[in-house]
Design an enzyme around this catalytic site. Structure first.
Site, PDB file in Angstrom:
ATOM      1  N   HIS A  97       0.948  -1.237   0.054  1.00  0.00           N
ATOM      2  CA  HIS A  97       0.138   0.085  -0.025  1.00  0.00           C
ATOM      3  C   HIS A  97       0.895   1.335   0.040  1.00  0.00           C
ATOM      4  O   HIS A  97       0.292   2.212   0.166  1.00  0.00           O
ATOM      5  CB  HIS A  97      -1.006  -0.234   1.006  1.00  0.00           C
ATOM      6  CG  HIS A  97      -2.253   0.712   0.869  1.00  0.00           C
ATOM      7  ND1 HIS A  97      -2.249   2.037   1.486  1.00  0.00           N
ATOM      8  CD2 HIS A  97      -3.293   0.238   0.034  1.00  0.00           C
ATOM      9  CE1 HIS A  97      -3.637   2.465   1.027  1.00  0.00           C
ATOM     10  NE2 HIS A  97      -4.128   1.530   0.125  1.00  0.00           N
ATOM     11  N   LYS A  99       2.802   4.596  -1.374  1.00  0.00           N
ATOM     12  CA  LYS A  99       2.586   5.567  -2.460  1.00  0.00           C
ATOM     13  C   LYS A  99       4.100   6.385  -1.942  1.00  0.00           C
ATOM     14  O   LYS A  99       3.772   7.522  -1.678  1.00  0.00           O
ATOM     15  CB  LYS A  99       1.543   6.313  -2.119  1.00  0.00           C
ATOM     16  CG  LYS A  99       0.336   5.538  -2.257  1.00  0.00           C
ATOM     17  CD  LYS A  99      -0.924   6.078  -1.623  1.00  0.00           C
ATOM     18  CE  LYS A  99      -1.998   5.085  -1.165  1.00  0.00           C
ATOM     19  NZ  LYS A  99      -1.815   4.636   0.109  1.00  0.00           N
ATOM     20  N   ASP A 104      16.439  10.088  -9.022  1.00  0.00           N
ATOM     21  CA  ASP A 104      18.005  10.380  -8.945  1.00  0.00           C
ATOM     22  C   ASP A 104      18.688  10.137  -7.636  1.00  0.00           C
ATOM     23  O   ASP A 104      19.464  10.734  -7.353  1.00  0.00           O
ATOM     24  CB  ASP A 104      18.388  11.699  -9.425  1.00  0.00           C
ATOM     25  CG  ASP A 104      17.702  11.943 -10.905  1.00  0.00           C
ATOM     26  OD1 ASP A 104      17.630  10.952 -11.576  1.00  0.00           O
ATOM     27  OD2 ASP A 104      17.298  13.069 -11.269  1.00  0.00           O
TER      28      ASP A 104
END
Length: 168
Positions: A97, A99, A104
């Site tokens: 779950h 996010k 870079d």
């Protein structure tokens, strides 16, 4: 300022509206070399298009996503895999779950914001973007740990672009 001290830049964005979406796309577009994406799902075509554009410009991109959400109507994960992006999924009945994304190895984008059009249009969600090196390292270590433990997703289908070329 001491040479080892970093001037940290962080910004918060909120939805509904396009602020979170624009922050995600800007981070993708600004990446020079690599993008690590670890999200529950991607179903906003505007984000998918930005990821594919970055991949076509030679950026190394890895995506970790939830194995169940992969097959939801509107999920763009299979489309991304069809373009050749490396995708891994969890193997558990519980959800992956997270996010977050790392750009870079220098910036992290995280928050409650689901990478969906519904999140931009209706939901009260947030995104935080920071270049705090300690936080970037923490997220990068978590990504690398998850990457090693996840299952490689092998997509045997064709991308929308390939299907469109066949029709011509």
């Amino acid at each position: 300022m001491h040479p080892h001290q970093q001037k940290i830049t962080s910004h918060a964005f909120f939805s509904p509206g396009d602020d979170c979406l624009n922050a995600i796309i800007e981070c993708i577009d600004d990446a020079q070399e690599s993008i690590k994406i670890c999200v529950f799902t991607i179903s906003d075509n505007r984000i998918t298009e930005a990821v594919i554009r970055a991949y076509k410009h030679g950026k190394r991109i890895k995506i970790i996503t939830d194995n169940d959400k992969l097959y939801d109507a509107g999920s763009d994960i299979r489309e991304l895999a069809a373009h050749g992006l490396e995708v891994r999924t969890d193997k558990a009945r519980s959800h992956m779950h997270h996010k977050f994304a790392i750009f870079d190895e220098a910036r992290v984008l995280t928050g409650s914001y689901n990478w969906t059009r519904n999140a931009a249009m209706h939901n009260h969600e947030n995104v935080l973007v920071t270049d705090n090196f300690s936080i970037v390292q923490d997220y990068s270590q978590e990504f690398d740990k998850l990457w090693k433990s996840m299952m490689t997703y092998n997509f045997g289908g064709k991308s929308r672009d390939e299907l469109g070329q066949e029709e011509e």
